[in-house]
Design a protein around this motif. Sequence first.
Motif, PDB file in Angstrom:
ATOM      1  N   ASP A  33      41.989  38.238 -25.394  1.00  0.00           N
ATOM      2  CA  ASP A  33      43.453  38.194 -25.529  1.00  0.00           C
ATOM      3  C   ASP A  33      43.930  36.787 -25.832  1.00  0.00           C
ATOM      4  OD1 ASP A  33      43.803  40.805 -25.200  1.00  0.00           O
ATOM      5  OD2 ASP A  33      44.564  40.727 -23.132  1.00  0.00           O
ATOM      6  N   VAL A  34      43.419  35.848 -25.029  1.00  0.00           N
ATOM      7  CA  VAL A  34      43.852  34.460 -25.198  1.00  0.00           C
ATOM      8  C   VAL A  34      43.567  34.000 -26.613  1.00  0.00           C
ATOM      9  CG1 VAL A  34      43.356  32.087 -24.506  1.00  0.00           C
ATOM     10  CG2 VAL A  34      43.602  33.875 -22.781  1.00  0.00           C
ATOM     11  N   ARG A  35      42.392  34.389 -27.116  1.00  0.00           N
ATOM     12  CA  ARG A  35      42.010  33.936 -28.460  1.00  0.00           C
ATOM     13  C   ARG A  35      42.865  34.587 -29.534  1.00  0.00           C
ATOM     14  NH1 ARG A  35      37.567  32.958 -25.681  1.00  0.00           N
ATOM     15  NH2 ARG A  35      36.607  30.939 -26.188  1.00  0.00           N
ATOM     16  N   ALA A  50      40.485  39.507 -21.171  1.00  0.00           N
ATOM     17  CA  ALA A  50      41.456  38.419 -21.016  1.00  0.00           C
ATOM     18  C   ALA A  50      41.081  37.262 -21.937  1.00  0.00           C
ATOM     19  CB  ALA A  50      41.489  37.947 -19.571  1.00  0.00           C
ATOM     20  N   ARG A  97      47.235  45.230 -18.003  1.00  0.00           N
ATOM     21  CA  ARG A  97      45.862  45.657 -17.745  1.00  0.00           C
ATOM     22  C   ARG A  97      45.629  45.580 -16.252  1.00  0.00           C
ATOM     23  NH1 ARG A  97      44.022  42.834 -22.534  1.00  0.00           N
ATOM     24  NH2 ARG A  97      43.482  44.429 -24.063  1.00  0.00           N
ATOM     25  N   TYR A 140      39.605  35.638 -14.496  1.00  0.00           N
ATOM     26  CA  TYR A 140      39.766  34.814 -15.681  1.00  0.00           C
ATOM     27  C   TYR A 140      40.821  33.753 -15.434  1.00  0.00           C
ATOM     28  CZ  TYR A 140      40.119  33.550 -20.560  1.00  0.00           C
ATOM     29  OH  TYR A 140      40.098  32.844 -21.736  1.00  0.00           O
TER      30      TYR A 140
END
Lengths: 116, 901
Positions: free
Chosen positions: B37-39, B34, A76, A31
């Motif tokens: 999470d960012v959102r 991920a 994580r 990501y």
Amino acid sequence: MAADSRSSDIVQGTLQMLILKTLALEPLHGYGIGVRLEQISRGAFRVNAGSLFPALRRLERDGLITGDWRVTENNRRAKYYVLTPQGRAQLKRETRDWEAQTAAIARILKASLGEL
Amino acid sequence: MALLRRVIGGLKAMFRSDRAEQELDEELRGYLEASIDVRTRAGVGREEAVRAARIEVGSIEAAKDHTRDVGWETSVENMWRDMRYAARTLRKSPTFTAVAVVTLALGIGANTAIFSAVNAIMLRQLPVERPEELVSLAAAFPNGVDPVFSYAAYRKIVADGSPFIDAAAASTVRRDAIAIDGPPEPVDLKWVSGNYFSTLGVSAALGRTVQTSDDPSPPGEPVAVLSDAYWTRRFGRDATVVGRSFLLRATSFTIVGIAPRGFFGESAGETVDLWMPMSAQPGAPSWLWKGHSTTWLGILARRRPDIGLSQVRAGLEPVYARIREEIAADTESPEFRRSALQSRLVVDEGSHGSSRLRDNLSAPLLVLMAIVGLVLVVACANIANLMLARAATRRRETAVCLAIGAGRLRLVRQGMAEALLLAALGALGGMVLAMWGTSVLTTLISGALPISLDISPDTRVLAFAVLTSCATAILFGLLPALRATRIDPLGALKGGRPEHGGARIPLGRTLVVTQIVVSTVLLIAAGLFVRSLGKLKDIDPGFDPDRVLIFRMTPPVAQQPVSVEIRRGLYRQLLERAESIPGVEGASASFSGVLSSGMWGNAITVEGFIPRDGVTPRTFANSVTPTYFDVMRIAVLRGRGFTIDDRETASRVAVVNEAFAERFFGDADPIGKRVGLCSSDPCGSLPNGMMEIVGVTEDAKYSNLREEKRSMLYVPFTQVAQNLNEIQVRTVGDPAAVAATIYRELAGVDRRVAIVGMMHARDRVDASLVAERMIAKLSAVFGLLALTLAGVGLYGLVAYMTTQRRGEIGIRMALGAGRRDVRRLVLRDTVMLVAVGAGLGIPAALAGARLLSKLLYQVGPSDPAAVSLSIGALACVAIVAGYLPARRATQVDPANALRAE
């Protein structure tokens, strides 16, 4: 299937080169690579998972990067990719080729009759 | 380096696929989280963030698929998975699978069987060293190609052609008799040049081969090399046979070696027992070695290293020019001189050797190959139609696959896997059928011909079968697979039925029409061949071959030349002995045998006949015993046949056939007219004097059934010097019952005459129709097979279309349409399909038939009987295929049909 319409703007080989470049700066997970590419290109390139992971797999296969499971800042587990020495050499080669090519293309595009 | 890494990476991945899968799962999950999470950190609600992330990431499964596809090992895995899936689906529909596999097995089996024969007869190279260096030589005259040369011509080619080639020569196979410590026994032998074996690159399995020193200018060394088959058959592979000797025409020959197993000479299909140096022929007349009057040697040569075929052609051109001059100078016939001066040397690639069998069977085999190829096309069309029907019933399934992100390519691949699996099963069945088929073929080909043929499959046949099945899989699998995946998933999932018949129908119609076109072509071809065979069978040979046994015999030989008187005495003894056997009705003997190639042509002079162009007339002649016409049942129409009173000392007589009488005397009565046999051409002396014609017989076929009428002049055996070569024995009952007795008795009459062959005259007649019978039988079988397949295809399509139109039919019936109207509605479809198919097929067949005209006898390419018969058969099948669905359509209950809509 329709999701990767934007990333298809990036030529296959180019995507690999760009991934190598982002990893040359620091190890990143999947990501992270996507976010970093978007950041650096100021939003011009957006890579989705459907293109990113095959590219990563290919690079790993060819021994240009290696994967390494680490814990992220958010606690994580994620697979961080690191450039191998071969990968670094490959990046250097591809950058050189790319520059030569773009320079040539730029010259052609700028050409005027007077120069011929 | 990179390649090696990829291979190793792939193998690793294959063996650790589970772990790799887990890692990929975890990685992708991490990616998704991920993203979420960012959102959420940006202040979006958890649920909203998950949704947005999902949309952004797209189908996780698709991403996984793409990632997996990076390595080569996934293609292998996918293929394996596709195959397993295909096997499962095929198992679920056993009827479909069985029909498809049987259809394919028939198609592939027929193709493989015919190809085996093509391979054995036309493609297989000689079992010699570097066969590609061999060239074959022949002389092309304006009126035909002569594959044999005179001894003098061969010597010249050897001497003057040596910079380019090593030329070896061999006679055709000859039936003769040898005596090995006992009575003479028949053998098939070949006279060869001394360099025959060394040129072919064949060395002896035991002892030595014939070598150059055995074959100087005549006389040569009396030695012989045995074939492996003869050594096995006659001597039980006894090695001490080398060094033993035998008598051939009263000359002692020594066995010097055994040829390697599988070596049959330079001509496929021939059986050779012995090879001997040609200059060692006992009792060969001197003219055999001098001049060009007799051509008897086939020439096979090996190119010198670095000399190409065109160089050989150019190099031998001046050599043959000199031979041509010699031939022209050697003849007294002005016509032949003209012809010889126009002749040229034909040099061809000779890796397959020479083969009479190939010359005779090539065209029929190629036609059969085309026929079975077309049958396979019809079979493929059938299966393609079945696959389309299946695809139509699986529309929803396909739509679901497409909707959840399966690539079209992937689905096509799955369809192809099914096709390949079917083709593989079909090929297996086909191979079994082909093995049975080749044995049938061998029987058909060699049943009546004295040949040995090895049609057993080799790697080339296997490769052919594999390639054919792959080609069929593509032929019947690809189009349906492409068509099946070209659907709108949304529409299909909504349950919308394909509008009026759906996408399958146009393609299905095309396939069925193709089948009908091809079947029409095949049926018409089969009809033509069957008619042609019928015409050939109807040919009246002019004699009655039933219940007649024919025996070939060698010319009488002993240490001293056998005088004409003694020879005639021997012939009389032989016939008397034969006639004394119970069950024998009569016996006769003649110079030229029944339908044999050894014809006696002679220049003649006819009293009162002046040739218009000044060319000496020629006729065929035969020397016969008095009983000949009676035994052969050749009717004497006018005058009389020969009697025992037509002795050596009696006045010279002759009997002619109708064609002779008509040619030379027109309407005048030939009885009492006089003819003479010339010693040379143009007519020099008359060694026999003038003979008086005493009788006229009906015309007969002399060397083959297809020949035109030929003029024939019979002379009594007592009044000419020719040897008699064949004995004809007419039996009272079944000839098989007495054949062995007659053979034994005849063989025991005198050691100077050897019986070297026995045959039923009927078989001799049938043997001349081998190719025709084969092609007629097989083309009929394959034509009907194609028709059946097309019928099944037609039925399937019409039945399917009728089901699709149930609603429409229901409405029509509700609105008052009668059963007859419905039936007409459905039948109209069938008739249309058949009419279009036949309309295209008939012109195609007529165009194609013109290519076959060479293989047809007295049947035009547009023979009305053949065409109308085929159309009739097609119409019958069409009516059955169309009527059944039509009847079913009339039983539609309008209420039910409308409710289903």
